[in-house]
Scaffold this motif. Structure first.
Motif, PDB file in Angstrom:
ATOM      1  N   UNK A   1     -82.681  60.272 -70.770  1.00 56.29           N
ATOM      2  CA  UNK A   1     -81.703  58.740 -71.041  1.00 56.29           C
ATOM      3  C   UNK A   1     -81.356  59.359 -69.157  1.00 56.29           C
ATOM      4  N   UNK A   2     -81.194  60.141 -68.174  1.00 53.03           N
ATOM      5  CA  UNK A   2     -80.902  59.848 -67.041  1.00 53.03           C
ATOM      6  C   UNK A   2     -81.474  59.071 -66.429  1.00 53.03           C
ATOM      7  N   UNK A   3     -83.258  58.929 -66.228  1.00 54.22           N
ATOM      8  CA  UNK A   3     -83.807  58.474 -65.547  1.00 54.22           C
ATOM      9  C   UNK A   3     -83.154  56.260 -65.798  1.00 54.22           C
ATOM     10  N   UNK A   4     -83.194  56.457 -67.278  1.00 56.16           N
ATOM     11  CA  UNK A   4     -82.228  55.406 -67.442  1.00 56.16           C
ATOM     12  C   UNK A   4     -81.329  54.348 -67.231  1.00 56.16           C
ATOM     13  N   UNK A   5     -80.264  55.480 -66.815  1.00 54.87           N
ATOM     14  CA  UNK A   5     -79.012  54.750 -66.180  1.00 54.87           C
ATOM     15  C   UNK A   5     -79.352  54.742 -65.068  1.00 54.87           C
ATOM     16  N   UNK A   6     -80.625  56.049 -64.561  1.00 54.43           N
ATOM     17  CA  UNK A   6     -80.753  55.356 -62.582  1.00 54.43           C
ATOM     18  C   UNK A   6     -81.209  54.072 -62.917  1.00 54.43           C
ATOM     19  N   UNK A   7     -81.668  53.804 -63.610  1.00 51.25           N
ATOM     20  CA  UNK A   7     -82.857  52.508 -63.224  1.00 51.25           C
ATOM     21  C   UNK A   7     -81.687  51.469 -63.460  1.00 51.25           C
TER      22      UNK A   7
ATOM     23  N   UNK B   1     -73.237  60.107 -61.771  1.00 50.41           N
ATOM     24  CA  UNK B   1     -73.961  60.596 -62.958  1.00 50.41           C
ATOM     25  C   UNK B   1     -74.903  62.259 -62.540  1.00 50.41           C
ATOM     26  N   UNK B   2     -74.472  62.201 -61.140  1.00 49.83           N
ATOM     27  CA  UNK B   2     -75.582  63.725 -61.225  1.00 49.83           C
ATOM     28  C   UNK B   2     -74.650  64.568 -60.103  1.00 49.83           C
ATOM     29  N   UNK B   3     -73.089  64.000 -59.879  1.00 50.96           N
ATOM     30  CA  UNK B   3     -72.936  65.083 -59.463  1.00 50.96           C
ATOM     31  C   UNK B   3     -72.764  65.396 -58.048  1.00 50.96           C
ATOM     32  N   UNK B   4     -72.648  64.608 -57.473  1.00 54.61           N
ATOM     33  CA  UNK B   4     -73.605  65.071 -56.024  1.00 54.61           C
ATOM     34  C   UNK B   4     -72.114  64.573 -55.043  1.00 54.61           C
ATOM     35  N   UNK B   5     -72.567  65.930 -54.373  1.00 52.57           N
ATOM     36  CA  UNK B   5     -71.237  65.580 -53.213  1.00 52.57           C
ATOM     37  C   UNK B   5     -70.837  64.477 -52.694  1.00 52.57           C
ATOM     38  N   UNK B   6     -70.127  64.278 -52.060  1.00 50.46           N
ATOM     39  CA  UNK B   6     -69.269  63.110 -51.698  1.00 50.46           C
ATOM     40  C   UNK B   6     -69.973  62.959 -49.831  1.00 50.46           C
ATOM     41  N   UNK B   7     -70.397  63.942 -49.648  1.00 49.69           N
ATOM     42  CA  UNK B   7     -70.917  63.467 -47.681  1.00 49.69           C
ATOM     43  C   UNK B   7     -72.051  63.691 -47.809  1.00 49.69           C
ATOM     44  N   UNK B   8     -72.844  63.059 -49.425  1.00 48.47           N
ATOM     45  CA  UNK B   8     -74.371  63.463 -49.397  1.00 48.47           C
ATOM     46  C   UNK B   8     -74.384  61.838 -49.540  1.00 48.47           C
ATOM     47  N   UNK B   9     -75.818  60.494 -49.150  1.00 49.24           N
ATOM     48  CA  UNK B   9     -75.887  59.256 -50.000  1.00 49.24           C
ATOM     49  C   UNK B   9     -76.668  59.288 -50.749  1.00 49.24           C
ATOM     50  N   UNK B  10     -76.931  58.967 -51.631  1.00 49.44           N
ATOM     51  CA  UNK B  10     -78.490  59.076 -52.562  1.00 49.44           C
ATOM     52  C   UNK B  10     -79.015  57.480 -52.164  1.00 49.44           C
TER      53      UNK B  10
END
Ligand SMILES: Cc1cc2nc3c(=O)[nH]c(=O)nc-3n(C[C@H](O)[C@H](O)[C@H](O)COP(=O)(O)O)c2cc1C
Length: 183
Positions: A59-65, A131-140
């Protein structure tokens, strides 16, 4: 040339982007091996400006899509690695690309197909962060989709395959000069 080196050269020339995958999951041990390869990627001043989030939940990979203009193929992957970088300058972009190419080549060595999917817009990257709880200082900036390539399907439209001829993309000694013996 040794057999091993010939195999390596063939792998470097034949790495292609996979976009259609079988349902077979990638083993956790293989995902860990990919992380280990990623960890040893060189970076400017050895800053290692990355954090990698492994996603195996369908489901998370679908959301990333839905988070990138051309990320739709992530719907079909059995795993992905989201690459979150500290910063957005040219050096960081280089480190990012270097890491991703290594992971994709390591995937090939393990029989795993892979493809990069970019989250080009700020709003898309915020979606990935949330979606993944990545902190603001990181750019996915992107994710590497992983899985066993479904070779019964086309992976890309024809315009996304093939390459310009070597004479068009390279020169010898001076711009525009052909290789010795090829004039
Ligand atoms: C910087 C970069 C961004 C890319 N972004 C995407 C993407 O968002 N979605 C996608 O399906 N392919 C993406 N690709 C894959 C390219 O489309 C692919 O590498 C190119 O068409 C050549 O095909 P090949 O890698 O199969 O030889 C990207 C490749 C690079 C290098």
């Amino acid at each position: 040339m040794t057999n091993q080196n010939a195999i390596l050269l063939t792998a470097l020339k034949s790495l292609r982007q996979s976009r259609r995958f079988l349902d077979t999951p990638v083993a956790q041990a293989d995902l860990e091996e990919l992380l280990e390869v990623a960890r040893w990627t060189g970076s400017a001043k050895n800053t290692q400006p990355w954090h990698l989030v492994v996603v195996t939940d369908p489901e998370t990979n679908k959301a990333l899509a839905g988070c990138g203009d051309f990320a739709g193929f992530l719907e079909n992957v059995t795993a992905s690695i989201v690459v979150a970088m500290e910063g957005d300058n040219r050096g960081v972009a280089y480190d990012d690309g270097r890491l991703q190419e290594r992971v994709m080549l390591a995937g090939k060595a393990l029989g795993i197909g892979s493809g990069t999917a970019w989250f080009s817009h700020r709003a898309q990257r915020q979606q990935v962060r949330d979606l993944l709880g990545i902190p603001d200082h990181l750019e996915p900036w992107s994710a590497i989709g992983l899985g066993y390539t479904d070779v019964s399907q086309e992976q890309a439209a024809p315009q996304l395959s093939g390459r310009k001829p070597i004479e068009e993309i390279s020169s010898w000694g001076q711009f525009g000069r052909p290789a010795p013996g090829n004039s």
